[in-house]
Structures are given as C-alpha cells and as structure tokens.
Design a protein around this motif. Sequence first.
Motif, PDB file in Angstrom:
ATOM      1  N   GLY A  17       6.469  -2.780  21.557  1.00  0.00           N
ATOM      2  CA  GLY A  17       6.859  -3.856  22.020  1.00  0.00           C
ATOM      3  C   GLY A  17       7.336  -4.181  23.279  1.00  0.00           C
ATOM      4  N   HIS A  18       7.454  -3.201  23.888  1.00  0.00           N
ATOM      5  CA  HIS A  18       8.094  -3.033  25.377  1.00  0.00           C
ATOM      6  C   HIS A  18       6.966  -2.558  26.268  1.00  0.00           C
ATOM      7  CE1 HIS A  18      12.105  -4.237  24.104  1.00  0.00           C
ATOM      8  NE2 HIS A  18      12.049  -3.255  23.089  1.00  0.00           N
ATOM      9  N   PHE A  19       6.540  -3.191  27.094  1.00  0.00           N
ATOM     10  CA  PHE A  19       5.543  -2.647  28.274  1.00  0.00           C
ATOM     11  C   PHE A  19       6.119  -1.540  28.780  1.00  0.00           C
ATOM     12  CE2 PHE A  19       3.544  -2.774  32.586  1.00  0.00           C
ATOM     13  CZ  PHE A  19       1.922  -2.646  32.035  1.00  0.00           C
ATOM     14  N   MET A  20       5.212  -0.418  28.683  1.00  0.00           N
ATOM     15  CA  MET A  20       5.219   0.859  29.193  1.00  0.00           C
ATOM     16  C   MET A  20       6.324   1.582  28.205  1.00  0.00           C
ATOM     17  SD  MET A  20       2.896   1.218  31.622  1.00  0.00           S
ATOM     18  CE  MET A  20       3.329   2.777  32.244  1.00  0.00           C
ATOM     19  N   GLY A  21       6.943   1.087  27.022  1.00  0.00           N
ATOM     20  CA  GLY A  21       7.841   1.538  26.365  1.00  0.00           C
ATOM     21  C   GLY A  21       9.066   1.390  27.091  1.00  0.00           C
ATOM     22  N   VAL A  22       9.328   0.840  28.157  1.00  0.00           N
ATOM     23  CA  VAL A  22      10.554   0.598  29.062  1.00  0.00           C
ATOM     24  C   VAL A  22      11.258  -0.723  28.551  1.00  0.00           C
ATOM     25  CG1 VAL A  22      11.445   0.560  31.270  1.00  0.00           C
ATOM     26  CG2 VAL A  22       9.862   1.864  30.912  1.00  0.00           C
ATOM     27  N   ALA A  23      12.446  -0.697  28.282  1.00  0.00           N
ATOM     28  CA  ALA A  23      13.322  -1.986  27.728  1.00  0.00           C
ATOM     29  C   ALA A  23      14.589  -2.113  28.667  1.00  0.00           C
ATOM     30  CB  ALA A  23      13.529  -1.807  26.159  1.00  0.00           C
ATOM     31  N   ALA A  24      14.431  -2.315  29.953  1.00  0.00           N
ATOM     32  CA  ALA A  24      15.291  -2.690  30.882  1.00  0.00           C
ATOM     33  C   ALA A  24      16.086  -4.068  30.456  1.00  0.00           C
ATOM     34  CB  ALA A  24      14.988  -2.629  32.205  1.00  0.00           C
ATOM     35  N   PRO A  25      17.291  -4.131  30.726  1.00  0.00           N
ATOM     36  CA  PRO A  25      17.765  -5.460  30.577  1.00  0.00           C
ATOM     37  C   PRO A  25      17.316  -6.370  31.518  1.00  0.00           C
ATOM     38  CG  PRO A  25      19.674  -3.999  30.661  1.00  0.00           C
ATOM     39  CD  PRO A  25      18.357  -3.361  31.138  1.00  0.00           C
TER      40      PRO A  25
END
Length: 295
Positions: A17-25
């Motif tokens: 559910g996060h683009f590129m698997g990256v979940a930065a704040p």
Amino acid sequence: MRFPLSALQPAGETRAGHFMGVAAPLKKARFVVLPLAYERTTSHKKGTCRGPAALLEGSLGVELFDEELGRQTYSGGIHTLRPPRLAGPAHRVFARIAATVARIAAMPDKTLFCLGGEHSLSHATIPPFLRRYPDLGVLHFDAHADMRPEYEGSPLNHACAMYPISRQCPIVQVGIRSVAEEEAHLLNRGRVSTFLWHEHRDMRRLIPQVLRRLPPTVYLSIDLDGFDPAAMPGVGTPQPGGYLWHEALALFKAVIASKKVVGAEIMELCPLQDTVSSEVAAAKLIYRLMGYLQA
Ligand SMILES: [Mn+2]
C-alpha cells in the motif's frame, strides 16, 4: 533485494500500500503519492479502478536503486496518502479530492503524484494547481485529445478530461492519435497546442517544440495510453502507434530539466490478467520522474 528501509520506515509499518514500499512520514517526504481508484465513465475495457492498487503492488518490483540516474531516489522520502472517500455523487467526490490535492500543492517542498483511475479525475486534480500557480501550463500526454465539452451527457466523462482545463491555461498535447470530429476544431486553437503523433514521431525534433510552447511552470497529465501499447498494454482504451518507453522518458526528462514541474498524474492504468508489465512500467515511470525531479 532492497531492504532494510529502517531509516524511513516507522516500526510496525507494512510495505504493502506504499509506493516503492517506502513509508516516510509526510513531513519528511519529498514526494507524495495519492492513489485514486475512481472509475465511473470508462468507455471500453473496465478496470482503471484497480489501477492504483496494482501500481503500488507493481512498484515493489522496481529496484530502489535507479540504474539510469545512479541514485537511491527514495532517500528523499516518499509518502503515500490515504485517499479521500471516493463513493457518492461525482461532484462531491471531486471536491474531496481537490481539497486533498490543494493541501499538498500548498507545500512547496513536495511534489504530488496522483494515480488513476480514470482521466476525468483531472477535473479535481488540476484546478488546485491552477489556483496556486496562475502561470501554470499542462503537458498532456495521451493517445486521445480528451477535448469534448461533454460526452454521453456528462462534462465529467473521461473523454472530456482536458476541455475545462484548456479554457483556463495553456495545454500542450503530445501523442495524440484519436480525435473525434466534434473536438477537431478545438485543437491548435487558442491556448491549445496539439502535436498529432503521426506528424511528430521523431521525439528529438518534437522536444524543442514542446518546450517552446510550455510556460515555465508545468503540470504533467500522463494518460498511459499515450505510450505505444507495446510499452504499456494495460490501458482501457488503447490506440495503435504512440511513443516507446525511451522516447516518452526523453520528453519528460527534458521538460523536468527546463521547467518547474509542480505536480503530475498518471492515469488510466487498467491491469491485465496474466501480466504485471504495465503496472511495473507505470511504477518505474513514476520513480524515474521522481529521480529526474531530484537530480
Ligand atoms: Mn487516453
């Protein structure tokens, strides 16, 4: 292959559910992704409502290291927003989307990428940028002119995506190879510049002409059917011809290098059965655009 992401990934966050698997704040993100699984008026093959989820999933098949740019673009921070509620009357849905878009457009250190969904979403995504940047122009990459004032009784149809925008700001159309008689008289009139694909197949000659027509501040409205179906088969209304992967990327790279690109939308992904090539290509396109913006 591409983990850990511990520096950017809050503990307990899942990658899905996060683009590129990256979940930065959000606060720390250079790039913001807004998935918009909206589909009401598509004409041919249904399925653009599954586009955003497929694209996010497909992005997990793209390396975090960009081999062309030689950089880890994600280290600038990528945040994927939860979309507003997409049920209910179209004008209400579009108002909610526009409010979300306006909130991100007001943050000068971020670039928003909207994921469609059908192209009529432009009615909601582009006006907030027009209000914030009065000198805005739109690069419209598409097989279709999308300039009908209305279609099948509605001005909010995906075949009308660019008409209202074209009344408000300069728009440069590239890749066009499907035009209805009733919209033909609107092309290359007023603030509309239309580069028909069959007349402008040489991208190297086309790029300087596009750059001359665009104002200094640009929004990218990318309908994936602007690509040759060989590069991007998963679209709802494909047309033969169009630009190959490297040709389209050369155009976007040149525009990003010489203009201030403030936002982008990637529309009309329609996932196919038995292949993920289109969703991976769409994800790689977005990640590459992020890389060009950061370079
Ligand atoms: Mn199209």
